[in-house]
Design a protein around this motif. Structure first.
Motif, PDB file in Angstrom:
ATOM      1  N   TYR A   1      -1.845   1.572  -1.477  1.00 46.30           N
ATOM      2  CA  TYR A   1      -0.504   1.848  -0.939  1.00 46.30           C
ATOM      3  C   TYR A   1      -0.439   1.623   0.566  1.00 46.30           C
ATOM      4  N   LYS A   2       0.713   1.092   0.975  1.00 46.66           N
ATOM      5  CA  LYS A   2       0.984   0.901   2.399  1.00 46.66           C
ATOM      6  C   LYS A   2       1.920   2.016   2.859  1.00 46.66           C
ATOM      7  N   ILE A   3       1.559   2.655   3.945  1.00 50.14           N
ATOM      8  CA  ILE A   3       2.422   3.655   4.569  1.00 50.14           C
ATOM      9  C   ILE A   3       2.010   3.776   6.021  1.00 50.14           C
ATOM     10  N   GLU A   4       2.983   3.787   6.908  1.00 48.32           N
ATOM     11  CA  GLU A   4       2.675   3.884   8.339  1.00 48.32           C
ATOM     12  C   GLU A   4       2.877   5.303   8.851  1.00 48.32           C
ATOM     13  N   ALA A   5       4.008   5.870   8.527  1.00 42.91           N
ATOM     14  CA  ALA A   5       4.324   7.228   9.005  1.00 42.91           C
ATOM     15  C   ALA A   5       5.422   7.802   8.127  1.00 42.91           C
ATOM     16  N   PRO A   6       5.520   9.121   8.056  1.00 45.04           N
ATOM     17  CA  PRO A   6       6.633   9.720   7.310  1.00 45.04           C
ATOM     18  C   PRO A   6       7.950   9.469   8.035  1.00 45.04           C
ATOM     19  N   PHE A   7       9.033   9.529   7.283  1.00 42.13           N
ATOM     20  CA  PHE A   7      10.366   9.242   7.803  1.00 42.13           C
ATOM     21  C   PHE A   7      11.215  10.503   7.737  1.00 42.13           C
TER      22      PHE A   7
ATOM     23  N   LEU B   1      -1.365  11.550   5.181  1.00 43.17           N
ATOM     24  CA  LEU B   1      -1.457  10.096   5.334  1.00 43.17           C
ATOM     25  C   LEU B   1      -2.855   9.595   4.958  1.00 43.17           C
ATOM     26  N   THR B   2      -3.878  10.362   5.353  1.00 40.39           N
ATOM     27  CA  THR B   2      -5.255   9.975   5.012  1.00 40.39           C
ATOM     28  C   THR B   2      -5.461   9.973   3.507  1.00 40.39           C
ATOM     29  N   GLU B   3      -4.918  10.996   2.846  1.00 38.01           N
ATOM     30  CA  GLU B   3      -5.069  11.078   1.389  1.00 38.01           C
ATOM     31  C   GLU B   3      -4.334   9.939   0.697  1.00 38.01           C
ATOM     32  N   ILE B   4      -3.163   9.563   1.231  1.00 37.10           N
ATOM     33  CA  ILE B   4      -2.427   8.429   0.652  1.00 37.10           C
ATOM     34  C   ILE B   4      -3.233   7.139   0.831  1.00 37.10           C
ATOM     35  N   ASN B   5      -3.806   6.983   2.022  1.00 37.45           N
ATOM     36  CA  ASN B   5      -4.629   5.792   2.276  1.00 37.45           C
ATOM     37  C   ASN B   5      -5.904   5.777   1.439  1.00 37.45           C
ATOM     38  N   SER B   6      -6.269   6.939   0.889  1.00 36.69           N
ATOM     39  CA  SER B   6      -7.481   7.033   0.072  1.00 36.69           C
ATOM     40  C   SER B   6      -7.229   6.705  -1.402  1.00 36.69           C
ATOM     41  N   ILE B   7      -5.966   6.437  -1.745  1.00 31.30           N
ATOM     42  CA  ILE B   7      -5.685   5.999  -3.116  1.00 31.30           C
ATOM     43  C   ILE B   7      -6.071   4.527  -3.217  1.00 31.30           C
TER      44      ILE B   7
END
Length: 738
Positions: free
Chosen positions: A463-469, A262-268
């Motif tokens: 990118y927006k992401i809160e949690a995996p599904f 999640l941190t890496e996704i938020n780092s894009i």
């Protein structure tokens, strides 16, 4: 006893003679046109084959042999014992027509814009093509997906894609057969895309070490593939991306791996917003003059995100060189000349900088070592610790830790401690991701500046992401309980998607019987190329009404229909779920390898991949006991009594009225609900929700060390994302995409 031979009919005006198959049986004769022609001098009557010097000799001779095999199969191996002449001729003509139609396809065909609005997608770690199938099946509000490119490292994955999407469906979809960790992967990917924009990227980085059931290895070559997947996202910046993985990723290392993803996704980041952040960080120097060097380092690290990989590597080298120059200027104030040349601590710092400057070369060396380590199966032995320790020492963070300890051991004078601390701090910034950089920047802000920074952060995150599904495939019309984790990244200019709504309720789920009942006409060590009628009343005497009651008309997505105008799951599998988009698709066919495809050595059948294993009598007896007991553990005592005990860890007995457990890559793990046998590739594909027209190419199975380099049919099936689950994902994206 039937005999089979080929002969030539009269020549046409161009001098070509049609080839016919003649079958003699019980004084009766049947003639079938093969729809192939040759010049009489090119046909050897003795061998009943086309002479090798003819242009299409390899292709035609293979086809004739294949047609003879199907004829012999009808007479010798069919469940049906009596056929009329017309039935035999009709069945063989079906094979002939399939062969003819399969050679008339136009390989390159783009999407027609008049059919609606097309959005593009790329499938990474594609394997068999489960994501690809599901995305091509999806259509919502006149919107659909156009398949640009697939990627995998295995030749049989490429062959399966080539046959399905280029030859059969007629798409011009590209395929990049390359390891995503290789340095030139991104350049080759962009070259294949040739400037086409990508709306969606999907893929499941294979992370065996993330699995709850698998071994957890250090420096497994699969362990960091999600990071390379995200590197592709950073470059392509699609509107949405979907990353699929095993459920174990949520709990690995107490959830730290999930948080890292999640941190890496938020780092894009949105590279258009980087100048705004850089200017803001630069402005902080007015109030923090003593920290100007560190703030400059943060700016340089942030600005690396806007560069391509090659340019970023140059910037990284320059970054370390600048810190190294600062150290060289400082060292005369820390130790005397002699010590600077001979002291181990100073040498550690100096050589540590050299290692970091050459980081690109060391990373390549690490990849090669890990690949060779994996190839040699180094694990759980006296070699593994040595390899692991060496690879640990090549890690940039480990090198920085050693440099920091060397500074601490030097016992630097108080007057120069901050300068030494700044060098260490700058090195730590070097390995930070953007998310951690933003956290560091906050430490230099007052309350007002922190509010301003937060607004920049909101703008810079792409990118927006809160949690995996967590998605269970049985909720999407798949007759299988297969839980997978989906990370769905939504670009900031797109509608947010947090989950994929189920298409069926618990009581509506597709059963194993619905998926497989119509394929239940195969015995031990048999291969069938045509559908056979299945009489449920005869097979299930006494419970036939109950079994028939399991069959329900459904929508494509598996939703039961009240009116009886829908298709059963099995009927959808036979007719296909591509929703009429590919009305001109060629007939499906099988080839054993790329060379066979090049030589047009194709097997055109009505049913593919339906071959059962050759199990000996003891295995059949063992499976029969387990099947009757209904459970492997319950059967243990009886197996021991009969001398049929096995070292096998588990057998899964399929329950016809419920869903199967997760389909894996080894067919012997499963016992058919009605017969003491393993499942065929086609049956496992049905449990995964692949259409019957999707043919798995190459070897059927493999074993031993070959599993490292080969991707046989069973592995292609077992590793795939279920197409109907992928379809549900694609439908949700189509509903929201702008």
């Amino acid at each position: 006893m039937a005999t089979f031979n080929f002969y030539l009919d009269k020549t046409d005006k161009k001098g070509f003679a049609p080839i016919h198959l003649r079958i003699n049986c019980n004084a009766e004769q049947i003639k079938v046109s093969t729809k192939e022609k040759v010049k009489p001098e090119e046909f050897d009557k003795e061998t009943q084959s086309v002479i090798s010097s003819s242009d299409r000799a390899v292709e035609i001779n293979y086809y004739l042999g294949y047609l003879r095999d199907r004829a012999e199969e009808l007479f010798n191996n069919s469940l049906k014992t009596r056929y009329t002449d017309k039935e035999i001729k009709d069945k063989l003509t079906d094979f002939v027509n399939a062969h003819k139609e399969g050679h008339d396809v136009n390989i390159v065909r783009k999407s027609d814009p008049s059919n609606g609005e097309a959005f593009t997608f790329v499938d990474l770690f594609a394997g068999a093509g489960g994501f690809s199938e599901g995305f091509l099946q999806a259509e919502s509000d006149n919107k659909y997906f156009d398949f640009l490119l697939a990627n995998d490292i295995n030749d049989n994955s490429e062959l399966t894609h080539l046959v399905r999407y280029n030859y059969q469906l007629g798409l011009d979809t590209g395929f990049l057969c390359q390891d995503i960790t290789e340095p030139d992967f991104l350049d080759n990917l962009l070259g294949k895309l040739d400037g086409q924009s990508v709306d969606v990227v999907c893929g499941g980085p294979p992370c065996q070490s993330f699995s709850l059931a698998g071994k957890r290895k250090k420096f497994d070559k699969k362990d960091n593939l999600f990071a390379h997947y995200l590197e592709v996202i950073k470059v392509l910046q699609p509107k949405y991306f979907v990353m699929e993985n095993v459920k174990g990723i949520l709990t690995k290392e107490r959830g730290k791996i999930k948080e890292l993803v999640l941190t890496e996704i938020n780092s894009i980041v949105d590279i258009n917003e980087i100048p705004k952040l850089s200017n803001f960080v630069g402005s902080l120097k007015k109030d923090s003059l003593e920290d100007a060097f560190i703030l400059d380092c943060l700016v340089k690290r942030i600005e690396m995100e806007q560069f391509t990989e090659a340019k970023a590597e140059i910037e990284k080298e320059d970054y370390i060189r600048a810190i190294d120059a600062r150290f060289k200027k400082l060292i005369p104030n820390v130790v005397d000349y002699k010590t600077s040349k001979t002291d181990v601590r100073v040498g550690t710092i100096r050589h540590g900088f050299n290692l970091l400057i050459r980081n690109k070369e060391w990373e390549k060396l690490k990849r090669d070592i890990i690949r060779e380590k994996d190839y040699c199966n180094i694990d759980n032995d006296d070699f593994v610790d040595t390899f692991t320790e060496f690879l640990v020492h090549l890690d940039a963070q480990e090198i920085i830790d050693k440099i920091e300890k060397a500074f601490q051991d030097l016992k630097v004078d108080k007057k120069f401690k901050k300068q030494c601390g700044d060098i260490i701090h700058a090195l730590k910034i070097y390995v930070l991701n953007i998310d951690d950089c933003l956290t560091t920047i906050k430490k230099f802000c007052n309350k007002k500046q922190e509010q301003e920074l937060q607004k920049i952060i909101d703008d810079i995150r792409l990118y927006k992401i809160e949690a995996p599904f967590v998605a269970n495939s049985s909720n999407y019309g798949v007759p299988q309980n297969r839980e997978r984790v989906l990370f769905i990244g939504c670009r900031k200019d797109q509608q947010f998607i947090s989950e994929i709504p189920a298409t069926v309720k618990e009581e509506e789920k597709v059963s194993v019987f619905e998926a497989l009942y119509d394929l239940d006409f195969i015995g031990n060590n048999e291969e069938v190329h045509d559908y056979q009628p299945v009489d449920i009343t005869k097979q299930y005497n006494g419970v036939a009404k109950k079994m028939k009651g399991l069959l329900r008309p459904r929508s494509i997505a598996g939703k039961p229909l009240t009116k009886r105008n829908g298709k059963t799951f099995a009927e959808w599998s036979k007719t296909g779920r591509l929703n009429g988009r590919f009305v001109n698709a060629a007939k499906p066919f099988y080839v054993k390898n790329t060379e066979a495809l090049d030589n047009n050595q194709r097997d055109h059948a009505l049913l593919h991949n339906h071959k059962s294993s050759n199990q000996n009598d003891n295995v059949i007896k063992r499976l029969d006991i387990i099947l009757k007991e209904g459970d492997y553990k319950k059967a243990q005592e009886k197996l021991n009594q009969c001398g049929l005990a096995s070292n096998k860890r588990n057998y899964n007995v399929l329950k016809p009225e419920s869903q199967s457990p997760t389909v894996m890559t080894i067919p012997d793990d499963y016992i058919h609900y009605n017969s003491p046998r393993a499942l065929t590739v086609r049956e496992m594909a049905r449990l995964q929700s692949f259409d019957d027209s999707f043919v798995f190419q190459g070897k059927r199975s493999t074993g031993g060390n070959n599993r490292k380099s080969e991707l046989p049919q069973y592995t292609l099936v077992g590793n795939a994302v279920p197409p109907l689950m992928a379809r549900a994902v694609a439908m949700e994206i189509l509903k929201n995409i702008k």
